[in-house]
Design an enzyme around this catalytic site. Structure first.
Site, mmCIF file in Angstrom:
data_model
loop_
_atom_site.group_PDB
_atom_site.id
_atom_site.type_symbol
_atom_site.label_atom_id
_atom_site.label_comp_id
_atom_site.label_asym_id
_atom_site.label_seq_id
_atom_site.Cartn_x
_atom_site.Cartn_y
_atom_site.Cartn_z
ATOM 1 N N HIS A 36 1.326 -1.073 0.255
ATOM 2 C CA HIS A 36 -0.352 -0.354 -0.376
ATOM 3 C C HIS A 36 1.208 1.123 0.207
ATOM 4 O O HIS A 36 1.521 0.959 -0.728
ATOM 5 C CB HIS A 36 -0.824 0.027 1.079
ATOM 6 N N HIS A 59 -2.691 -2.983 -9.521
ATOM 7 C CA HIS A 59 -3.357 -1.842 -8.755
ATOM 8 C C HIS A 59 -4.988 -2.833 -7.889
ATOM 9 O O HIS A 59 -5.447 -3.335 -9.495
ATOM 10 C CB HIS A 59 -4.198 -0.465 -8.851
ATOM 11 N N ASP A 117 2.207 5.053 -6.872
ATOM 12 C CA ASP A 117 4.445 5.379 -5.832
ATOM 13 C C ASP A 117 4.651 4.879 -6.881
ATOM 14 O O ASP A 117 6.489 4.990 -6.391
ATOM 15 C CB ASP A 117 4.069 3.362 -4.463
#
Ligand code: ACO
Length: 429
Positions: free
Chosen positions: A267, A306, A362
């Site tokens: 995460h 994702h 990210d």
């Protein structure tokens, strides 16, 4: 005629009508169906909540196939272009963009709450010099609940507003103190003349100068990154916030759990993991052999994939543009070439294409943070600061939702049937 689903039990021929509303059936409507004579009613089995909506929400909309993200209806691209973090936080928390007066009042109030109690500073001094800043961050947020016992009044709107202001204002101060502690530098007090992100940079990087002046490009870049990270509907950490909050504890305690959920490398810890991965790969020439290992199932390509986005994460697109701006000030991050090569291969390779794995938020954010001078272990903390707005908004929405109760999933018991206790002397093996 109302939308209904007719379910036929093939064993008995019995038919059941289940209503469909907003594209969902209610799992409790399935209880009328019995799997066997002693059964208490059919349950749905959905490990990791792949296909279960646990709430109604008016905050964030995502269309993962189309790569759409909106806060309160406003496209993320427009907010990243025209808004600033505090205005976006206001939007997420209160549902509408603020008027000029409301914005000025909101900014002033947040600014008034940036200071930390001196005991919090002393509390943070107890951590070892090499403690991970995210560990310091989440522990300190939890400790805030002992400083503000009034936060227990969760059904008092004024109290919720006060805790909201405290949290939004104090998380950058905690984050900055955690960083300064880890490098052995004295704490820097907030500078109320600066913007939200300008002050944060001040608390992180001020040395002996009388007045810290943030670089306007870096200040804005960080602000946009904060906008992009402010909420993302029912992800792991937000679900943690809602689940913990559903037992009606105070928001600081719930937010500690949310931050802990964010910490993990699958995460919000992924931005740190991406940079460690890029450093491990070391050079563009090593990318093909690294990709071969990933495709054999030896590790994951961090910053890719994702649960919801099955196309390019819209935040990653914006971040790529910000990266160019930041690198024009800081110089290019040498790891960028490796990242671009990974992305180039992944977007052509059947392994990634067939699984619809694209860069997520990210993948590039860490490169920017590193170029701006943040150490790797600060990256998850940088994620937690803006996400605090989303966590509080989702927590409050859950509290005020008359359909919500304490969270309590069901299970399918796979263990032993009832059996008698065996005294130690009679146990085998
Ligand atoms: N690298 C390689 N393979 C991957 C990756 C990846 N990053 N992500 C998923 N896969 C593969 C899985 O091995 C699986 O393959 P299989 O069908 O052959 O078994 C398939 O793609 C589906 O993966 P799941 O694990 O079922 O997908 P899930 O939705 O559960 O996981 C997650 C989503 C956790 C984000 C995953 O893609 C991942 O681990 N990514 C890397 C970590 C990361 O970047 N996390 C940040 C997400 S964004 C955020 O939280 C802010």
């Amino acid at each position: 005629m109302a939308d209904t689903l007719t379910i036929t039990d093939n064993r008995t021929g019995t038919q059941y009508e289940v209503s469909i509303a907003a594209g969902a059936i209610r799992a409790t409507d399935l209880k009328q169906i019995k799997a066997g004579p002693d059964d208490k009613g059919l349950v749905t089995y959905d490990p990791a909540f792949l296909n279960t909506a646990a709430c109604r929400s008016r905050i964030t909309y995502i269309d993962g196939d189309a790569g759409i993200l909106r806060y309160r209806g406003y496209p993320i691209e427009q907010l990243a272009e025209d808004s600033d973090f505090l205005e976006t936080a206001y939007l997420i928390l209160f549902g509408e963009l603020p008027t000029q007066t409301a914005q000025e009042d909101w900014v002033r109030q947040v600014t008034l709450h940036t200071m930390l109690h001196e005991n919090i500073k002393r509390f943070m001094e107890g951590f070892l010099y090499d403690a991970h800043p995210m560990g310091i961050f989440l522990s300190t947020v939890g400790a805030l609940s002992t400083f503000y016992p009034d936060a227990k009044n969760i059904f008092d709107a004024d109290s919720r507003r006060t805790q909201t202001l405290r949290l939004i204002a104090k998380v950058p101060s905690i984050a900055a103190y955690a960083y300064r502690h880890s490098i052995g530098r004295p704490y820097v007090y907030p500078d109320n003349d600066l913007s939200f992100t300008g002050n944060f940079l001040n608390m992180l990087f001020k040395m002996t100068e009388l007045k810290y002046q943030p670089h306007p490009v870096l200040e804005r870049a960080l602000d946009v990154l904060f906008i992009l990270h402010a909420d993302h509907e029912q992800n792991c950490s937000t679900s943690a916030m809602r689940v913990i909050g559903s037992s009606h504890g105070d928001p600081y305690s719930a937010l500690t759990g949310a931050a802990a959920a964010l910490y993990g490398p699958l995460h919000g810890g992924a931005n740190e993991a991406v940079l460690r991965m890029l450093q491990e790969i070391g050079s563009v020439g090593q990318v093909p052999s690294f990709m071969t290992k990933i495709k054999k199932g030896e590790g994951r390509l961090m910053g890719f994939g994702h649960r919801v986005y099955k196309s390019y994460d819209p935040r990653a697109k914006i971040i790529k543009q910000i990266a160019d701006l930041v690198f024009s000030v800081t110089g290019k991050n040498p790891l960028l070439e490796i990242a671009l090569e990974l992305e180039r291969i992944a977007l052509e390779d059947d392994y990634f294409v067939s699984r619809r794995l694209y860069p997520n938020v990210d993948f590039y954010s860490g490169l920017i943070y590193q170029a701006m001078g943040f150490p790797l272990d600060m990256f998850p903390v940088l994620f937690a600061i803006p996400r605090t707005a989303g966590w509080i908004a989702q927590w409050e929405e859950m509290l005020l939702d008359s359909e919500q109760k304490i969270s309590r999933p069901r299970q399918i018991y796979d263990g032993e049937a009832a059996r008698d206790y065996v005294p130690m002397s009679k146990r085998q093996g």
